[in-house]
Design an enzyme around this catalytic site. Sequence first.
Site, mmCIF file in Angstrom:
data_model
loop_
_atom_site.group_PDB
_atom_site.id
_atom_site.type_symbol
_atom_site.label_atom_id
_atom_site.label_comp_id
_atom_site.label_asym_id
_atom_site.label_seq_id
_atom_site.Cartn_x
_atom_site.Cartn_y
_atom_site.Cartn_z
ATOM 1 N N LYS A 79 -5.361 -9.489 -5.612
ATOM 2 C CA LYS A 79 -6.873 -9.893 -4.989
ATOM 3 C C LYS A 79 -7.651 -8.627 -5.226
ATOM 4 C CE LYS A 79 -6.465 -7.856 -0.721
ATOM 5 N NZ LYS A 79 -6.594 -7.309 0.966
ATOM 6 N N LYS A 130 -11.061 -3.728 -2.677
ATOM 7 C CA LYS A 130 -12.159 -2.757 -2.314
ATOM 8 C C LYS A 130 -11.123 -1.543 -3.327
ATOM 9 C CE LYS A 130 -14.102 -3.556 2.756
ATOM 10 N NZ LYS A 130 -12.401 -3.601 2.646
ATOM 11 N N LYS A 172 0.911 -1.767 -0.169
ATOM 12 C CA LYS A 172 0.051 -0.260 0.049
ATOM 13 C C LYS A 172 1.083 1.371 -0.013
ATOM 14 C CE LYS A 172 -4.447 -1.638 1.711
ATOM 15 N NZ LYS A 172 -5.058 -1.821 2.098
HETATM 16 N N1 AQP Z 1 -9.150 -11.399 -1.989
HETATM 17 C C1 AQP Z 1 -9.933 -10.979 -0.513
HETATM 18 N N2 AQP Z 1 -9.887 -12.749 -0.895
HETATM 19 C C2 AQP Z 1 -10.179 -13.225 0.670
HETATM 20 N N3 AQP Z 1 -10.364 -12.490 1.393
HETATM 21 C C3 AQP Z 1 -10.677 -11.324 1.297
HETATM 22 N N4 AQP Z 1 -10.072 -10.096 2.131
HETATM 23 C C4 AQP Z 1 -10.202 -8.664 1.810
HETATM 24 N N5 AQP Z 1 -9.885 -9.226 0.515
HETATM 25 C C5 AQP Z 1 -10.107 -10.650 0.369
HETATM 26 C C6 AQP Z 1 -10.633 -10.350 4.024
HETATM 27 O O1 AQP Z 1 -11.209 -9.471 4.024
HETATM 28 C C7 AQP Z 1 -11.882 -8.730 5.167
HETATM 29 C C8 AQP Z 1 -12.035 -7.808 5.369
HETATM 30 O O2 AQP Z 1 -11.001 -6.410 4.791
HETATM 31 P P1 AQP Z 1 -10.430 -5.356 5.350
HETATM 32 O O3 AQP Z 1 -11.424 -4.391 4.988
HETATM 33 O O4 AQP Z 1 -10.398 -6.103 6.280
HETATM 34 O O5 AQP Z 1 -9.124 -4.867 4.123
HETATM 35 P P2 AQP Z 1 -8.256 -5.736 3.680
HETATM 36 O O6 AQP Z 1 -7.835 -6.898 3.857
HETATM 37 O O7 AQP Z 1 -7.615 -4.259 3.219
HETATM 38 O O8 AQP Z 1 -10.022 -5.037 2.318
HETATM 39 P P3 AQP Z 1 -10.080 -4.817 0.784
HETATM 40 O O9 AQP Z 1 -10.971 -5.616 0.040
HETATM 41 O O10 AQP Z 1 -8.374 -5.516 0.227
HETATM 42 O O11 AQP Z 1 -9.870 -2.998 1.178
HETATM 43 P P4 AQP Z 1 -8.875 -2.101 0.601
HETATM 44 O O12 AQP Z 1 -8.503 -1.903 -0.966
HETATM 45 O O13 AQP Z 1 -9.261 -0.840 1.752
HETATM 46 O O14 AQP Z 1 -7.517 -2.779 2.273
HETATM 47 C C9 AQP Z 1 -10.100 -9.017 6.161
HETATM 48 O O15 AQP Z 1 -10.444 -10.363 6.896
HETATM 49 C C10 AQP Z 1 -9.390 -9.589 4.846
HETATM 50 O O16 AQP Z 1 -8.568 -10.838 4.988
#
Ligand code: AQP
Length: 326
Positions: free
Chosen positions: A193, A196, A111
Amino acid sequence: MPRILSGIQPSGELHIGNYLGAVKNWVELQERYESIFFVADYHSITQPFEPQLLRRRRREMAASLLAAGIDPAKATLFMQSDVPEHTELTWIFNSVTPLGELERQTQFKDKSQRQESVMVGLLTYPVLQAADILLYRGDLVPVGEDQVQHLELSRVVARRWNAQFGGGEDYFPEPQPVLTPARRIMGLDGQAKMSKSLNNYIGLLETSEQIWAKLRPAATDPARQRRTDPGTPEVCNIYHLHKAFSPPETVEMVAVNCRTAGWGCIDCKKVLHESMDRELTPIRRRAAEIAERPAIVDEALAAGAAKCRVIARETVDHVKERMGLA
Ligand code: AQP
């Protein structure tokens, strides 16, 4: 009863990666464990954000979790910033967290590369996460694979604090991850992956038509250039989504038809679309009901915060006492 705890950032809309990797598991686990779930709004300010948008997304994320099946009668749901002890314990934990461990975190490296100027909050994100979990002395943390390294850091923090201040007692349990078979859902580009903050996701509450518009051009096995080319299901993201949404006999059929070129990729995606519709239609329906009665969200969050504040205060008071801060 062991306690489980997990959170999700309101950094965008809840997508099927979050759902399959974490939230679906939360819904199942709430039947068997004392469960605490939260919207991690303090985590989401570690990346650039718009206040107006954040205000809306915090609520939408809470509403989406309820629509996905989190039941306030079985689990506690709250907004992270409604319980100030999260940041209080974070500051305390900063004093037992080695800088090198934070700099090694893959998510920080990824990030921080995407940003022009990197704020300290992005580095200390996992310390806040350790506080989130350890405040409630959580035993199990259902997360996707991307969070496993952060959880290891929570264990380091628990171990270090116990060793220095526990007085021979392991006050903080070392939390363990609980992974689903869909531990890492890839984005529609098949490259990164599903996330969001990347435009590679399918939102959990998107309409059937919107989902099809995203599925249709989604990446498949690159070896299938023409309809008649046989493919390798294991390298295709669509096959992995089938494993998450379709019944086992369909998954089997998909694999055979991919290997033999019995189906083209569009045929395969149409079947996936039907499977997704089956699972997501009741969630969309609940989301519409919740949108009609917004008090459901307010009440769940207020009750959740009130309950968590009591537990959190007790932990911080104990920690301060042990550290000579009270
Ligand atoms: N692609 C994924 N596959 C499986 N699990 C996932 N998680 C996120 N992306 C995937 C799981 O969702 C939970 C919440 O995620 P988060 O909001 O804490 O943060 P993150 O992992 O950073 O999710 P994003 O969607 O990728 O958000 P951004 O883009 O804002 O960083 C966690 O349990 C995560 O493991």
